[in-house]
Write a protein that holds these residues in place. Sequence first.
Motif, PDB file in Angstrom:
ATOM      1  N   THR A   7       9.343 -40.820  41.368  1.00 23.55           N
ATOM      2  CA  THR A   7       9.026 -39.509  41.942  1.00 23.55           C
ATOM      3  C   THR A   7      10.287 -38.649  42.031  1.00 23.55           C
ATOM      4  N   LEU A   8      11.407 -39.238  42.446  1.00 24.07           N
ATOM      5  CA  LEU A   8      12.671 -38.497  42.503  1.00 24.07           C
ATOM      6  C   LEU A   8      13.111 -38.026  41.119  1.00 24.07           C
ATOM      7  N   ILE A   9      12.963 -38.870  40.118  1.00 27.68           N
ATOM      8  CA  ILE A   9      13.335 -38.505  38.748  1.00 27.68           C
ATOM      9  C   ILE A   9      12.452 -37.357  38.264  1.00 27.68           C
ATOM     10  N   LYS A  10      11.148 -37.416  38.556  1.00 32.46           N
ATOM     11  CA  LYS A  10      10.234 -36.343  38.161  1.00 32.46           C
ATOM     12  C   LYS A  10      10.607 -35.022  38.828  1.00 32.46           C
ATOM     13  N   LEU A  11      10.933 -35.049  40.110  1.00 32.06           N
ATOM     14  CA  LEU A  11      11.315 -33.835  40.836  1.00 32.06           C
ATOM     15  C   LEU A  11      12.640 -33.256  40.305  1.00 32.06           C
ATOM     16  N   ALA A  12      13.591 -34.134  39.997  1.00 32.91           N
ATOM     17  CA  ALA A  12      14.874 -33.666  39.449  1.00 32.91           C
ATOM     18  C   ALA A  12      14.644 -33.025  38.079  1.00 32.91           C
ATOM     19  N   PHE A  13      13.815 -33.634  37.260  1.00 33.81           N
ATOM     20  CA  PHE A  13      13.505 -33.066  35.947  1.00 33.81           C
ATOM     21  C   PHE A  13      12.833 -31.707  36.095  1.00 33.81           C
ATOM     22  N   LEU A  14      11.902 -31.597  37.029  1.00 30.01           N
ATOM     23  CA  LEU A  14      11.210 -30.344  37.278  1.00 30.01           C
ATOM     24  C   LEU A  14      12.185 -29.252  37.751  1.00 30.01           C
ATOM     25  N   ALA A  15      13.133 -29.608  38.599  1.00 30.41           N
ATOM     26  CA  ALA A  15      14.136 -28.649  39.090  1.00 30.41           C
ATOM     27  C   ALA A  15      15.016 -28.150  37.934  1.00 30.41           C
ATOM     28  N   VAL A  16      15.460 -29.047  37.073  1.00 29.95           N
ATOM     29  CA  VAL A  16      16.281 -28.663  35.921  1.00 29.95           C
ATOM     30  C   VAL A  16      15.479 -27.768  34.977  1.00 29.95           C
ATOM     31  N   LEU A  17      14.220 -28.086  34.770  1.00 24.40           N
ATOM     32  CA  LEU A  17      13.366 -27.272  33.913  1.00 24.40           C
ATOM     33  C   LEU A  17      13.234 -25.861  34.471  1.00 24.40           C
ATOM     34  N   TRP A  18      13.009 -25.723  35.799  1.00 24.98           N
ATOM     35  CA  TRP A  18      12.904 -24.390  36.400  1.00 24.98           C
ATOM     36  C   TRP A  18      14.217 -23.628  36.311  1.00 24.98           C
ATOM     37  N   LEU A  19      15.356 -24.295  36.479  1.00 23.10           N
ATOM     38  CA  LEU A  19      16.653 -23.625  36.326  1.00 23.10           C
ATOM     39  C   LEU A  19      16.814 -23.075  34.907  1.00 23.10           C
ATOM     40  N   PHE A  20      16.379 -23.841  33.923  1.00 25.85           N
ATOM     41  CA  PHE A  20      16.433 -23.384  32.540  1.00 25.85           C
ATOM     42  C   PHE A  20      15.556 -22.153  32.334  1.00 25.85           C
ATOM     43  N   ILE A  22      14.577 -19.939  34.591  1.00 26.74           N
ATOM     44  CA  ILE A  22      15.176 -18.797  35.297  1.00 26.74           C
ATOM     45  C   ILE A  22      16.365 -18.238  34.512  1.00 26.74           C
ATOM     46  N   ALA A  23      17.194 -19.116  33.967  1.00 27.15           N
ATOM     47  CA  ALA A  23      18.334 -18.656  33.164  1.00 27.15           C
ATOM     48  C   ALA A  23      17.853 -17.919  31.912  1.00 27.15           C
ATOM     49  N   ALA A  24      16.816 -18.431  31.253  1.00 29.16           N
ATOM     50  CA  ALA A  24      16.288 -17.780  30.051  1.00 29.16           C
ATOM     51  C   ALA A  24      15.724 -16.411  30.379  1.00 29.16           C
ATOM     52  N   VAL A  25      15.008 -16.287  31.496  1.00 23.35           N
ATOM     53  CA  VAL A  25      14.472 -14.984  31.906  1.00 23.35           C
ATOM     54  C   VAL A  25      15.616 -14.019  32.209  1.00 23.35           C
ATOM     55  N   GLY A  26      16.688 -14.500  32.834  1.00 23.02           N
ATOM     56  CA  GLY A  26      17.845 -13.648  33.115  1.00 23.02           C
ATOM     57  C   GLY A  26      18.496 -13.113  31.846  1.00 23.02           C
ATOM     58  N   VAL A  27      18.623 -13.952  30.827  1.00 22.09           N
ATOM     59  CA  VAL A  27      19.206 -13.518  29.557  1.00 22.09           C
ATOM     60  C   VAL A  27      18.307 -12.487  28.873  1.00 22.09           C
ATOM     61  N   ILE A  28      17.017 -12.741  28.868  1.00 20.49           N
ATOM     62  CA  ILE A  28      16.078 -11.794  28.250  1.00 20.49           C
ATOM     63  C   ILE A  28      16.108 -10.465  28.989  1.00 20.49           C
ATOM     64  N   ARG A  29      16.162 -10.520  30.327  1.00 21.35           N
ATOM     65  CA  ARG A  29      16.221  -9.293  31.132  1.00 21.35           C
ATOM     66  C   ARG A  29      17.489  -8.503  30.808  1.00 21.35           C
ATOM     67  N   ALA A  30      18.625  -9.186  30.697  1.00 17.50           N
ATOM     68  CA  ALA A  30      19.887  -8.506  30.379  1.00 17.50           C
ATOM     69  C   ALA A  30      19.828  -7.886  28.985  1.00 17.50           C
ATOM     70  N   ASP A  31      19.199  -8.562  28.027  1.00 27.28           N
ATOM     71  CA  ASP A  31      19.075  -8.008  26.677  1.00 27.28           C
ATOM     72  C   ASP A  31      18.184  -6.776  26.652  1.00 27.28           C
ATOM     73  N   LEU A  32      17.110  -6.811  27.433  1.00 24.87           N
ATOM     74  CA  LEU A  32      16.173  -5.692  27.436  1.00 24.87           C
ATOM     75  C   LEU A  32      16.682  -4.499  28.231  1.00 24.87           C
ATOM     76  N   PHE A  33      17.269  -4.742  29.382  1.00 25.72           N
ATOM     77  CA  PHE A  33      17.633  -3.662  30.283  1.00 25.72           C
ATOM     78  C   PHE A  33      19.128  -3.419  30.388  1.00 25.72           C
ATOM     79  N   GLY A  34      19.945  -4.182  29.700  1.00 29.70           N
ATOM     80  CA  GLY A  34      21.390  -3.991  29.732  1.00 29.70           C
ATOM     81  C   GLY A  34      22.030  -4.769  30.867  1.00 29.70           C
TER      82      GLY A  34
END
Length: 164
Positions: A7-20, A22-34
């Motif tokens: 269960t701990l491994i699954k939660l850690a994997f899920l947290a890393v996936l969400w961080l990825f 969020i980072a991808a959305v931030g990059v796309i936002r910066a590309d679109l809006f400067g």
Amino acid sequence: MSEFTLTLIKLAFLAVLWLFVIAAVGVIRADLFGSKAAARAADRAAAPPRPAKASRQPKPPRPQHGGNAPTKLVVVQGERAGTVIDLTGMPVTIGRAGDATLVVTDDYASSRHARIYAQDGQWIVEDLGSTNGTYLGRTKVTRPMPIPPGVPVRIGKTVIELRK
């Protein structure tokens, strides 16, 4: 392995996936809006100009060492190779925007990538918050830097030099 460990491994994997994500959305936002730097530059451009004490035309750079100052900007590499711009003391803007002094159609250049201007008898290069950076020789330009004649300034695939 115990159920708790899995269960701990699954939660850690899920947290890393969400961080990825969020980072991808931030990059796309910066590309679109400067980036924030582009927003600050736009705010400065929209601000009303400060009153000047006296309106003067910018002075051309003073000759260094007996008329040894550069008089032209030459594109030595890239799509616009061979282009020559006479240095008159007015700032030279470089980028993909149609109103730039030197328009480059390089995918690695920003719309307003860099500026070259005269100050205290020498020419200065300044990066204008570009995505891929401006290089003077092999040094990344992080602040306004003087350009020695013959030293290459690289903006994406375009290389320019100051010459006499």
